[in-house]
Design an enzyme around this catalytic site. Structure first.
Site, PDB file in Angstrom:
ATOM      1  N   GLY A   9       7.466   0.357  10.829  1.00 36.36           N
ATOM      2  CA  GLY A   9       8.773  -0.144  10.023  1.00 36.36           C
ATOM      3  C   GLY A   9       9.427   1.891  10.050  1.00 36.36           C
ATOM      4  N   SER A  10      11.122   2.013   9.746  1.00 36.72           N
ATOM      5  CA  SER A  10      11.470   3.166  10.115  1.00 36.72           C
ATOM      6  C   SER A  10      12.665   3.378   9.135  1.00 36.72           C
ATOM      7  CB  SER A  10      11.997   3.600  11.417  1.00 36.72           C
ATOM      8  OG  SER A  10      13.058   1.970  11.492  1.00 36.72           O
ATOM      9  N   TRP A  13      11.924   4.501   3.191  1.00 33.40           N
ATOM     10  CA  TRP A  13      11.161   4.681   3.083  1.00 33.40           C
ATOM     11  C   TRP A  13       9.817   5.191   3.807  1.00 33.40           C
ATOM     12  CZ3 TRP A  13       7.113   7.290  -0.176  1.00 33.40           C
ATOM     13  CH2 TRP A  13       6.247   6.568  -0.186  1.00 33.40           C
ATOM     14  N   LYS A 181       5.924  -5.324 -11.816  1.00 30.54           N
ATOM     15  CA  LYS A 181       7.233  -3.823 -12.918  1.00 30.54           C
ATOM     16  C   LYS A 181       8.526  -4.448 -12.617  1.00 30.54           C
ATOM     17  CE  LYS A 181       8.384  -1.580  -8.678  1.00 30.54           C
ATOM     18  NZ  LYS A 181       8.790  -0.668  -7.799  1.00 30.54           N
TER      19      LYS A 181
END
Lengths: 322, 322
Positions: A9-10, A13, A181
């Site tokens: 993943g890039s 984040w 959350k």
């Protein structure tokens, strides 16, 4: 034997964390191989391949513009090339804040990884807005793991002077905090939409934390109370209830009367909110267990979000049945 | 036998709480005498005595203008007249958020009351900004007591649909939360003054909560972890770190470089900040016990506030010695 790191993943984040782990593998050659393969979903940016831009300019110009990536971060467009096969002793760590659901209830992302790869999977969660991490602002993060040796190794990979990592031996609790959350942030956004003051919003956040704890204790084994005092607990909850897209869209939901879909289109370019999705799934679980009475805040948030209940009912909670 | 209630104090907070307890004694004639004496520091307002204004207009026009007091709140200028002597079975409850200090360390306000009157003293603390309570905005509060029967009676006096009171059998923990949160708010204000983002501020609030717990456990007996999940703990901490005068003045301290005295004069009409005072006294205790290493955040806040340390050291904490 040194460990090879692969980052899958890039986005915003992934690129922010690449800056930290790229610097760390350079500094710990006895522990990690220097070069890190980063799987990049290949796309064209200004007529060039994104992987090529990253590997020559050392910047993810699309998802984290303005911040250099270390030169030992190698963009690879093919996932199987990037991870080069799982070796003996391989371990995973999930940085995905969210949960999935199937007909039986909650499915942790880490469990999907565990089951698919048949390796241990830890999680990293905390008050970690990606752009602030990239800018080197001080923050903390919680590494939830079930194996202390994995925790110690992964802490070496992620910890930095401005990114303070603590290990918690409670992977499920840490991961659930990251998802739940967002439900509380929907409630906090309703308060903002009603122009309620600081007392009321603090009460909703507190009640939300209590129901997060109770939900985890009820539906997962081995969750620890201390986890809620970690960055993944109270700190991430605070950031998400004061900043963040869930809070913002929930405020607009009350103020404009628009549907979630309209708000996602106008405020998030069509991206989906995690908080409303999780609220819906949490509510399904509570209904299936006949436990809505025990979670009056989660239930009120769901009813306001999806059943047309008056937003003011957020503060008209029936006391929880113990 | 019904209980007679006397309210000592009639400022902003005293007047706000008078609205709640005045309504409650009217509704519970089998438990409380209807009329409540409220001791008022006598002063002239527009040529009239404040007690006379309150007893005829039923409004504290000086300290809580715009909100009616119930007619059974009777302003009395003489303290001894107001309390009419302590009867058998009398009990006290302190709503004062702060602590005192002598050469031996912390002195709880409730202990001063206990010692002076030789009666039990509970405390009421929480995320309760007075004007929001007066406006009837929903909030929660924590009643810290050492005797469950006193807790049950006092809960009847204070609880209301918009003022949700929970009893905690931990009077010292509840009272200390009310004081120590102001120290953390100074730290949160420093973050704001440095324009730090949400990650950093959430980390400082979290570390502050951890040191609040540790300080209470170390210097008081019988403090319970659950107390920090109550309104007096996390909820009051959040409100104080996002609103409140301590946060605001600490932000200005960093941004303007003015002294605390100057800031108190220009921003608070000469009133004293609780947070800086408590920070100083906490630091004295930590030095006396050679325990500064165990409280890196409290120590950093003190050094920035009083020893000219760079505000940026707020995020350069040495790990706590356990």
């Amino acid at each position: 034997m040194t460990k090879k790191v692969c980052l899958v993943g890039s986005g915003n984040w992934g690129s922010a964390i690449a800056r930290i782990i790229g610097a760390n593998t350079q500094q710990l050659p006895e522990v990690f191989e220097r070069d890190i393969n980063m799987w990049v979903f290949e796309e064209e940016v200004n007529g060039r391949k994104l992987t090529e831009i990253i590997n020559t300019e050392h910047e993810n110009v699309k998802y984290l513009p303005g911040y250099k990536l270390p030169e030992n971060i190698i963009a690879v467009p093919d996932l199987l090339d990037a991870e080069q096969g799982l070796k003996e002793g391989a371990m995973a760590v999930s940085l995905i804040k969210g949960i999935d659901f199937d007909k039986n209830g909650v499915v942790l992302i880490s469990n999907i990884i565990r089951d698919a790869l048949n390796i241990d999977c830890s999680v990293l969660m905390g008050a970690n807005v990606a752009n602030e991490v990239a800018a080197g602002d001080f923050c903390e993060s919680t590494l939830g793991c079930s194996d202390l040796r994995h925790g110690a190794l992964l802490r070496d990979l992620f910890n930095a002077p401005t990114f303070s990592v603590e290990v918690a031996l409670d992977p499920h609790g840490v991961e659930m905090c990251g998802a739940l959350k967002n439900v509380v942030a929907i409630g906090a956004g309703f308060c903002d939409g009603l122009n309620y003051g600081g007392n009321t919003k603090a009460a909703i956040i507190r009640l939300g934390l209590i129901e997060m704890k109770k939900f985890c204790f009820k539906y997962f084994d081995g969750v620890k109370e201390d986890t809620f005092f970690e960055s993944c607990g109270i700190a991430d909850l605070i950031t998400t209830c004061f900043g963040g897209r869930n809070r913002k869209c929930a405020e607009a939901f009350v103020k404009t009367g628009q549907s979630w879909e309209e708000l996602e289109n106008t405020m998030l370019n069509g991206q989906k909110l995690q908080g409303t999705l999780t609220s819906k799934e949490v509510s399904t679980i509570l209904k299936a267990h006949n436990a809505e009475d025990q979670f009056p805040l989660f239930t009120a948030i769901y009813r306001i979000a999806f059943e047309g209940a008056d937003p003011k009912t957020i503060t008209q909670l029936q006391p929880a049945q113990q």
